[in-house]
Design a protein around this motif. Structure first.
Motif, PDB file in Angstrom:
ATOM      1  N   LYS A  47     -27.200 -43.223  31.533  1.00  0.00           N
ATOM      2  CA  LYS A  47     -28.614 -43.215  31.160  1.00  0.00           C
ATOM      3  C   LYS A  47     -29.047 -41.798  30.809  1.00  0.00           C
ATOM      4  N   THR A  48     -29.629 -41.668  29.634  1.00  0.00           N
ATOM      5  CA  THR A  48     -29.960 -40.347  29.100  1.00  0.00           C
ATOM      6  C   THR A  48     -31.345 -40.369  28.484  1.00  0.00           C
ATOM      7  N   SER A  49     -32.058 -39.254  28.604  1.00  0.00           N
ATOM      8  CA  SER A  49     -33.367 -39.107  27.984  1.00  0.00           C
ATOM      9  C   SER A  49     -33.201 -38.525  26.578  1.00  0.00           C
ATOM     10  N   PHE A  50     -33.858 -39.146  25.609  1.00  0.00           N
ATOM     11  CA  PHE A  50     -33.761 -38.719  24.219  1.00  0.00           C
ATOM     12  C   PHE A  50     -35.146 -38.409  23.660  1.00  0.00           C
ATOM     13  N   VAL A  51     -35.158 -37.501  22.704  1.00  0.00           N
ATOM     14  CA  VAL A  51     -36.373 -37.245  21.936  1.00  0.00           C
ATOM     15  C   VAL A  51     -36.417 -38.262  20.797  1.00  0.00           C
ATOM     16  N   ARG A  52     -37.529 -38.999  20.705  1.00  0.00           N
ATOM     17  CA  ARG A  52     -37.665 -40.001  19.637  1.00  0.00           C
ATOM     18  C   ARG A  52     -38.616 -39.460  18.575  1.00  0.00           C
ATOM     19  N   ILE A  53     -38.087 -39.334  17.361  1.00  0.00           N
ATOM     20  CA  ILE A  53     -38.847 -38.751  16.253  1.00  0.00           C
ATOM     21  C   ILE A  53     -39.124 -39.842  15.223  1.00  0.00           C
ATOM     22  N   ALA A  54     -40.390 -40.214  15.087  1.00  0.00           N
ATOM     23  CA  ALA A  54     -40.784 -41.213  14.098  1.00  0.00           C
ATOM     24  C   ALA A  54     -41.226 -40.511  12.817  1.00  0.00           C
ATOM     25  N   MET A  55     -40.868 -41.117  11.676  1.00  0.00           N
ATOM     26  CA  MET A  55     -41.158 -40.502  10.378  1.00  0.00           C
ATOM     27  C   MET A  55     -41.851 -41.498   9.458  1.00  0.00           C
ATOM     28  N   GLN A  56     -42.726 -41.002   8.617  1.00  0.00           N
ATOM     29  CA  GLN A  56     -43.533 -41.847   7.743  1.00  0.00           C
ATOM     30  C   GLN A  56     -42.680 -42.559   6.696  1.00  0.00           C
ATOM     31  N   GLU A  57     -41.703 -41.881   6.142  1.00  0.00           N
ATOM     32  CA  GLU A  57     -40.906 -42.444   5.051  1.00  0.00           C
ATOM     33  C   GLU A  57     -39.738 -43.298   5.520  1.00  0.00           C
ATOM     34  N   LEU A  58     -39.432 -43.281   6.802  1.00  0.00           N
ATOM     35  CA  LEU A  58     -38.275 -44.014   7.317  1.00  0.00           C
ATOM     36  C   LEU A  58     -38.720 -45.047   8.344  1.00  0.00           C
ATOM     37  N   ASP A  59     -38.064 -46.202   8.321  1.00  0.00           N
ATOM     38  CA  ASP A  59     -38.445 -47.300   9.211  1.00  0.00           C
ATOM     39  C   ASP A  59     -37.991 -47.053  10.646  1.00  0.00           C
TER      40      ASP A  59
ATOM     41  N   PRO B  95     -36.890 -44.752  13.851  1.00  0.00           N
ATOM     42  CA  PRO B  95     -37.025 -43.385  14.396  1.00  0.00           C
ATOM     43  C   PRO B  95     -35.652 -42.818  14.756  1.00  0.00           C
ATOM     44  N   LEU B  96     -35.581 -41.510  14.774  1.00  0.00           N
ATOM     45  CA  LEU B  96     -34.355 -40.817  15.158  1.00  0.00           C
ATOM     46  C   LEU B  96     -34.398 -40.509  16.649  1.00  0.00           C
ATOM     47  N   GLU B  97     -33.355 -40.882  17.366  1.00  0.00           N
ATOM     48  CA  GLU B  97     -33.281 -40.643  18.804  1.00  0.00           C
ATOM     49  C   GLU B  97     -32.078 -39.744  19.100  1.00  0.00           C
ATOM     50  N   MET B  98     -32.370 -38.567  19.592  1.00  0.00           N
ATOM     51  CA  MET B  98     -31.325 -37.599  19.920  1.00  0.00           C
ATOM     52  C   MET B  98     -31.757 -36.788  21.127  1.00  0.00           C
ATOM     53  N   SER B  99     -30.794 -36.220  21.831  1.00  0.00           N
ATOM     54  CA  SER B  99     -31.119 -35.430  23.014  1.00  0.00           C
ATOM     55  C   SER B  99     -31.902 -34.189  22.618  1.00  0.00           C
TER      56      SER B  99
ATOM     57  N   GLY C 138     -19.562 -30.548  10.121  1.00  0.00           N
ATOM     58  CA  GLY C 138     -20.464 -30.331  11.248  1.00  0.00           C
ATOM     59  C   GLY C 138     -21.810 -30.994  11.077  1.00  0.00           C
ATOM     60  N   SER C 139     -21.915 -31.917  10.118  1.00  0.00           N
ATOM     61  CA  SER C 139     -23.184 -32.612   9.874  1.00  0.00           C
ATOM     62  C   SER C 139     -22.936 -34.109   9.808  1.00  0.00           C
ATOM     63  N   ILE C 140     -24.008 -34.881   9.977  1.00  0.00           N
ATOM     64  CA  ILE C 140     -23.928 -36.333   9.886  1.00  0.00           C
ATOM     65  C   ILE C 140     -25.342 -36.880   9.667  1.00  0.00           C
ATOM     66  N   VAL C 141     -25.453 -37.903   8.827  1.00  0.00           N
ATOM     67  CA  VAL C 141     -26.743 -38.536   8.559  1.00  0.00           C
ATOM     68  C   VAL C 141     -26.927 -39.690   9.536  1.00  0.00           C
ATOM     69  N   VAL C 142     -27.965 -39.616  10.353  1.00  0.00           N
ATOM     70  CA  VAL C 142     -28.244 -40.638  11.372  1.00  0.00           C
ATOM     71  C   VAL C 142     -29.655 -41.169  11.147  1.00  0.00           C
ATOM     72  N   ASN C 143     -29.775 -42.482  10.976  1.00  0.00           N
ATOM     73  CA  ASN C 143     -31.072 -43.118  10.706  1.00  0.00           C
ATOM     74  C   ASN C 143     -31.792 -42.465   9.526  1.00  0.00           C
ATOM     75  N   GLY C 144     -31.007 -42.055   8.537  1.00  0.00           N
ATOM     76  CA  GLY C 144     -31.574 -41.477   7.322  1.00  0.00           C
ATOM     77  C   GLY C 144     -31.935 -40.016   7.403  1.00  0.00           C
ATOM     78  N   VAL C 145     -31.631 -39.347   8.524  1.00  0.00           N
ATOM     79  CA  VAL C 145     -31.957 -37.935   8.719  1.00  0.00           C
ATOM     80  C   VAL C 145     -30.665 -37.148   8.888  1.00  0.00           C
TER      81      VAL C 145
END
Length: 333
Positions: free
Chosen positions: A100-112, A114-118, A171-178
């Protein structure tokens, strides 16, 4: 001792260094060995690196246009990365499907989705070359999408089971469109390595990418099957845990370790920069020129058990031949 006898048979003019340089090389080797031993001890005694990465609910886009959840992602999958390219996942820096981990959830206007990452994982902002920790992203910021920026409308936290940090060659990766980094920061809200409150000018993404270059080359060119079934200690790969533990040890503040410990760590950090850059350059050149045949040979020669066994077999064969020759001489006489 194993190499002593064969080397005695080589003419001295064939050796790389003249005799008068041996003491100097011994001193340099001892100094480097002491530094590496100190850093290795620091890595072994450091605490396990904290959970970091993306949540299990995030998805990545594959080369065929389909999407795959982070939880189902495997080594070898061709994923979308920076500049709309596709690269295989060479390894996982961290992977734990139940923690179980706490993540920062980032919601964006142009994307359905949200991005969830530590909080300490790195993400690219639009127009910026250096990724920033997710904890520093604010409402109104523009994060880098696949082909266009996305406006952040909400930032909160959420708890999920599992965290995943795949590693790619770029060293990069596109996750949930970001576009995100495959690495994280070791200092809160810091994109650059800071020593005593002073920025070193080196970003965490760059330092992590350089330190993970040997792992990427190993997984891509030498033993990809070992990276497919890689060993994870507490959800963290052995290499990533060693790198992050040493880095954590180096960036400890003066209040935590005292003035003497802080200055020793700062000197060790700056002393290792040219060494690490040299290793990175060597790995890059070898990968570019496809000189990978020499790398397995090098690791094979480092395996002293195999060398010792071969030397022993040769000596046994020499003894057997000597015994046969002795018997033949006795019979002839």
């Amino acid at each position: 001792k194993i190499h002593q006898r064969p080397l005695q048979r080589i003419p001295f003019r064939l050796t790389l260094l003249p005799r008068h340089q041996y003491p100097t090389m011994k001193f340099l080797a001892s100094t480097v060995g002491f530094l590496l031993a100190s850093l290795t001890l620091a890595a072994e005694t450091a605490t396990t690196t904290p959970a970091a990465g993306f949540s299990s609910s995030t998805t990545v886009e594959l080369k065929d246009g389909s999407f795959k959840s982070m939880e189902d992602l495997q080594v070898g999958d061709l994923v979308l990365v920076l500049h709309e390219k596709h690269q295989p996942v060479v390894a996982f820096g961290r992977k734990d499907a139940s923690h179980k981990t706490s993540f920062v959830r980032i919601a964006m206007q142009e994307l359905d989705q949200p991005l969830e990452m530590s909080a300490d994982h790195l993400v690219y902002l639009h127009g910026e070359k250096v990724p920033v920790p997710a904890s520093s992203v604010k409402v109104g910021d523009l994060v880098q999408g696949v082909s266009s920026p996305a406006t952040v409308t909400k930032v909160d936290t959420v708890t999920r089971e599992g965290y995943f940090a795949p590693i790619t060659a770029s060293g990069s990766i596109v996750v949930n469109g970001v576009v995100g980094s495959t690495y994280d920061s070791l200092q809160k809200d810091e994109s650059f390595v800071s020593l005593g409150g002073v920025s070193s000018g080196l970003s965490y993404h760059f330092v992590s990418h350089v330190l993970h270059k040997p792992l990427v080359m190993y997984c891509k060119k030498i033993a990809s099957e070992r990276c497919t079934d890689q060993k994870l200690e507490g959800g963290t790969s052995v290499w990533s845990n060693m790198v992050n533990s040493m880095a954590t040890w180096m960036v400890q503040s003066e209040e935590e370790v005292g003035a003497g410990g802080f200055y020793f760590r700062a000197v060790a950090f700056y002393a290792l920069i040219p060494v690490v850059l040299a290793v990175f350059t060597l790995c890059t050149v070898m990968e570019f020129l496809h000189w990978m045949l020499w790398v397995p040979t090098f690791f094979f020669l480092l395996d002293l058990r195999n060398i010792n066994g071969k030397v022993k077999a040769v000596r046994d064969e020499e003894r057997a031949m000597a015994a046969v020759m002795k018997d033949m001489k006795e019979k002839t006489a």
